[in-house]
Write a protein that holds these residues in place. Structure first.
Motif, PDB file in Angstrom:
ATOM      1  N   ARG A  26       0.849  -1.193   0.000  1.00 26.29           N
ATOM      2  CA  ARG A  26       0.000   0.000   0.000  1.00 26.29           C
ATOM      3  C   ARG A  26       0.876   1.232   0.000  1.00 26.29           C
ATOM      4  N   ARG A  27       0.518   2.173  -0.845  1.00 28.85           N
ATOM      5  CA  ARG A  27       1.266   3.421  -0.960  1.00 28.85           C
ATOM      6  C   ARG A  27       2.773   3.175  -1.032  1.00 28.85           C
ATOM      7  N   GLY A  28       3.144   2.219  -1.882  1.00 27.90           N
ATOM      8  CA  GLY A  28       4.559   2.005  -2.174  1.00 27.90           C
ATOM      9  C   GLY A  28       5.310   1.153  -1.168  1.00 27.90           C
ATOM     10  N   GLU A  29       4.600   0.584  -0.177  1.00 29.91           N
ATOM     11  CA  GLU A  29       5.311  -0.228   0.813  1.00 29.91           C
ATOM     12  C   GLU A  29       4.616  -1.561   1.037  1.00 29.91           C
ATOM     13  N   LEU A  30       5.454  -2.590   1.197  1.00 30.13           N
ATOM     14  CA  LEU A  30       4.884  -3.893   1.546  1.00 30.13           C
ATOM     15  C   LEU A  30       4.341  -3.820   2.959  1.00 30.13           C
ATOM     16  N   ARG A  31       3.204  -4.451   3.176  1.00 31.89           N
ATOM     17  CA  ARG A  31       2.636  -4.471   4.524  1.00 31.89           C
ATOM     18  C   ARG A  31       3.198  -5.664   5.304  1.00 31.89           C
ATOM     19  N   ASP A  32       3.250  -5.531   6.630  1.00 36.11           N
ATOM     20  CA  ASP A  32       3.834  -6.589   7.476  1.00 36.11           C
ATOM     21  C   ASP A  32       3.212  -7.949   7.202  1.00 36.11           C
ATOM     22  N   VAL A  33       1.907  -7.938   6.905  1.00 36.88           N
ATOM     23  CA  VAL A  33       1.211  -9.218   6.723  1.00 36.88           C
ATOM     24  C   VAL A  33       1.846 -10.035   5.599  1.00 36.88           C
ATOM     25  N   SER A  34       2.501  -9.364   4.652  1.00 37.59           N
ATOM     26  CA  SER A  34       3.160 -10.096   3.556  1.00 37.59           C
ATOM     27  C   SER A  34       4.220 -11.040   4.117  1.00 37.59           C
ATOM     28  N   PHE A  35       4.973 -10.553   5.108  1.00 38.77           N
ATOM     29  CA  PHE A  35       6.058 -11.358   5.679  1.00 38.77           C
ATOM     30  C   PHE A  35       5.512 -12.379   6.684  1.00 38.77           C
ATOM     31  N   GLU A  36       4.337 -12.073   7.239  1.00 38.86           N
ATOM     32  CA  GLU A  36       3.685 -13.065   8.116  1.00 38.86           C
ATOM     33  C   GLU A  36       3.148 -14.216   7.263  1.00 38.86           C
ATOM     34  N   LEU A  37       2.682 -13.877   6.053  1.00 39.47           N
ATOM     35  CA  LEU A  37       2.210 -14.914   5.133  1.00 39.47           C
ATOM     36  C   LEU A  37       3.349 -15.854   4.743  1.00 39.47           C
ATOM     37  N   VAL A  38       4.576 -15.311   4.671  1.00 41.23           N
ATOM     38  CA  VAL A  38       5.729 -16.170   4.359  1.00 41.23           C
ATOM     39  C   VAL A  38       5.895 -17.207   5.478  1.00 41.23           C
ATOM     40  N   THR A  39       5.790 -16.762   6.730  1.00 37.88           N
ATOM     41  CA  THR A  39       5.945 -17.687   7.859  1.00 37.88           C
ATOM     42  C   THR A  39       4.840 -18.742   7.851  1.00 37.88           C
ATOM     43  N   ALA A  40       3.580 -18.271   7.718  1.00 36.33           N
ATOM     44  CA  ALA A  40       2.447 -19.211   7.717  1.00 36.33           C
ATOM     45  C   ALA A  40       2.537 -20.137   6.507  1.00 36.33           C
ATOM     46  N   GLY A  41       2.901 -19.564   5.363  1.00 38.60           N
ATOM     47  CA  GLY A  41       2.975 -20.348   4.127  1.00 38.60           C
ATOM     48  C   GLY A  41       4.056 -21.411   4.202  1.00 38.60           C
ATOM     49  N   ARG A  42       5.200 -21.040   4.809  1.00 37.24           N
ATOM     50  CA  ARG A  42       6.295 -22.022   4.944  1.00 37.24           C
ATOM     51  C   ARG A  42       5.860 -23.183   5.843  1.00 37.24           C
ATOM     52  N   GLU A  43       5.175 -22.820   6.945  1.00 39.12           N
ATOM     53  CA  GLU A  43       4.686 -23.835   7.888  1.00 39.12           C
ATOM     54  C   GLU A  43       3.798 -24.844   7.151  1.00 39.12           C
ATOM     55  N   LEU A  44       2.864 -24.305   6.373  1.00 33.81           N
ATOM     56  CA  LEU A  44       1.913 -25.152   5.655  1.00 33.81           C
ATOM     57  C   LEU A  44       2.619 -25.946   4.549  1.00 33.81           C
ATOM     58  N   ALA A  45       3.534 -25.284   3.850  1.00 37.20           N
ATOM     59  CA  ALA A  45       4.262 -25.958   2.765  1.00 37.20           C
ATOM     60  C   ALA A  45       5.055 -27.137   3.336  1.00 37.20           C
ATOM     61  N   ASP A  46       5.664 -26.950   4.517  1.00 40.89           N
ATOM     62  CA  ASP A  46       6.418 -28.054   5.132  1.00 40.89           C
ATOM     63  C   ASP A  46       5.494 -29.218   5.442  1.00 40.89           C
ATOM     64  N   GLU A  47       4.297 -28.895   5.955  1.00 40.35           N
ATOM     65  CA  GLU A  47       3.373 -29.971   6.321  1.00 40.35           C
ATOM     66  C   GLU A  47       2.834 -30.689   5.088  1.00 40.35           C
ATOM     67  N   HIS A  48       2.647 -29.931   4.001  1.00 39.14           N
ATOM     68  CA  HIS A  48       2.169 -30.559   2.756  1.00 39.14           C
ATOM     69  C   HIS A  48       3.320 -31.170   1.956  1.00 39.14           C
ATOM     70  N   GLY A  49       4.559 -30.844   2.361  1.00 40.73           N
ATOM     71  CA  GLY A  49       5.715 -31.324   1.601  1.00 40.73           C
ATOM     72  C   GLY A  49       5.801 -30.663   0.233  1.00 40.73           C
ATOM     73  N   THR A  50       5.514 -29.357   0.178  1.00 37.41           N
ATOM     74  CA  THR A  50       5.537 -28.630  -1.103  1.00 37.41           C
ATOM     75  C   THR A  50       6.486 -27.433  -1.020  1.00 37.41           C
ATOM     76  N   ASP A  51       6.639 -26.744  -2.139  1.00 42.23           N
ATOM     77  CA  ASP A  51       7.363 -25.479  -2.184  1.00 42.23           C
ATOM     78  C   ASP A  51       6.460 -24.348  -1.675  1.00 42.23           C
ATOM     79  N   LEU A  52       7.086 -23.209  -1.427  1.00 43.77           N
ATOM     80  CA  LEU A  52       6.312 -21.995  -1.135  1.00 43.77           C
ATOM     81  C   LEU A  52       6.605 -20.950  -2.203  1.00 43.77           C
ATOM     82  N   ALA A  53       5.555 -20.496  -2.868  1.00 45.09           N
ATOM     83  CA  ALA A  53       5.693 -19.414  -3.842  1.00 45.09           C
ATOM     84  C   ALA A  53       4.955 -18.190  -3.314  1.00 45.09           C
ATOM     85  N   VAL A  54       5.489 -17.005  -3.612  1.00 49.22           N
ATOM     86  CA  VAL A  54       4.840 -15.756  -3.205  1.00 49.22           C
ATOM     87  C   VAL A  54       4.607 -14.929  -4.466  1.00 49.22           C
ATOM     88  N   ALA A  55       3.401 -14.366  -4.582  1.00 45.43           N
ATOM     89  CA  ALA A  55       3.096 -13.501  -5.724  1.00 45.43           C
ATOM     90  C   ALA A  55       2.973 -12.068  -5.243  1.00 45.43           C
TER      91      ALA A  55
END
Ligand code: FAD
Length: 320
Positions: free
Chosen positions: A10-39
């Motif tokens: 927003r307004r030229g800056e990444l919001r903190d939630v983007s980096f929280e999604l990386v943490t949550a996404g990695r957790e889930l990716a590990d459990e599913h045994g998959t990669d993590l991609a971010v768009a």
């Protein structure tokens, strides 16, 4: 297979939630045994991609379409990315934007959607936890579907901080301008709209104990003396004494400052739902049995009209 998370800016800056999604996404990716991609869609996608390259991210897809959020662009771009990557899970922020395009994407892909997620387990079936009734109840859902969509509550997972070595790839989305439905001509901030209480390190929050609108400057003076940001409970906003973007709680913002000072706030469950993630909570309340003291780290059981002027003086400020 992958887990795909969509970052937010927003307004030229990444919001903190983007980096929280990386943490949550990695957790889930590990459990599913998959990669993590971010768009990342729109704005300075190359700069954002560099910032998003945190430990745990395998691939970053940049979609250079537009500057700020546009419902139609996001919906189309994510649908196309989804078709390309066929992710096991699509993770979105539970933000105003995420709740705007998330249901549209899930609906058009025919996938189950769970919003406001606070916990996940990638077992079979996948177990998703969310809060209900302002945090009084936690509900666990089994998601029995090969693919699914979640919106992740901000501030529930820690920000991913370590640098990573993800691949970065431009994704050419084929946006059908005739199907966008709306165009974004620009943004105009409303008075006080420049303040984002979710980004503040220290919040001084005022509640109904302040009694009258004329007394709000007293709390503002304390916030100024501390270099803090002013926020409030809902009655203050309902009375029109502060704008809605200052409200903390279930129907306001979820905040996670280092320090949260609750002044004349009782600690109703709907308020606590928005601030219980603060590192240190200080309460000033005349009622020793006020529920805010159940979660406060420090408490001053006294009259705010005595305590606040003394604090302002101690911190070198000027009471109004
Ligand atoms: P009160 O509960 O009236 O508390 C005032 C406190 O000030 C009291 O504890 C009193 O002891 C203390 N006090 C009085 N005088 C002094 C003094 N001189 N010095 C020190 N202390 C003093 N509320 C939110 O805040 N955010 C939300 O997002 C939200 N969403 C809601 C959603 C729903 C669906 C519903 C039903 C309610 C929601 N509420 C929300 C309202 C919530 O239930 C409470 O009514 C509200 O949080 C109370 O605000 P308060 O603590 O400022 O006021």
């Amino acid at each position: 297979m992958t887990v795909l998370a969509v970052a937010e800016h927003r307004r030229g800056e990444l919001r903190d939630v983007s980096f929280e999604l990386v943490t949550a996404g990695r957790e889930l990716a590990d459990e599913h045994g998959t990669d993590l991609a971010v768009a990342i869609i729109g704005g300075d996608v190359d700069g954002f991609a560099e910032e998003l390259d945190r430990e745990g991210v395998d691939a970053i897809y940049t979609v250079a379409e537009g500057e700020e959020f546009n419902h139609g662009v996001y919906t189309q771009a994510i649908e196309q990315l989804h078709a390309e990557l066929a992710p096991r899970a699509l993770l979105l922020p539970n933000s105003v934007n995420g709740l705007d395009y998330g249901p549209a994407v899930a609906g058009s892909l025919g996938l189950p959607l769970v919003t406001d997620v606070i916990g996940l387990k990638g077992d079979e079936p996948v177990e998703i936890t969310r809060e209900q009734y302002g945090g009084k109840v936690e509900t666990t859902y089994d998601v029995d579907s090969e693919q699914y969509v979640l919106t992740i509550r901000p501030a529930e997972w820690p920000v991913a901080e370590e640098p990573g070595d993800a691949s970065i790839e431009a994704f050419e989305a084929d946006i059908d301008a005739s199907a966008l439905g709306s165009t974004v001509n620009g943004f105009e901030e409303v008075a006080g709209g420049d303040v984002d209480i979710t980004e503040a390190d220290v919040l001084v929050s005022v509640g109904r104990g302040i009694e009258e609108e004329e007394n709000i400057p007293l709390i503002e003076a304390l916030a100024d003396a501390l270099g803090a940001t002013l926020s409030s409970s809902r009655p203050i906003v309902d009375n029109g004494w502060l704008p809605q973007n200052r409200q903390v709680g279930q129907s306001g913002k979820v905040v996670t400052p280092d320090v949260y000072i609750a002044i004349g706030i009782s600690g109703a469950v709907q308020h606590v739902a928005g601030m219980k993630g603060a590192d240190t909570i200080v309460a000033i309340n005349t009622d020793p049995n006020a529920p805010i003291y159940d979660i406060a780290d420090y408490g001053i059981v006294d009259d705010l009209f005595e305590v606040v002027p003394a604090l302002i003086e101690d911190f070198g400020g000027a009471a109004p």
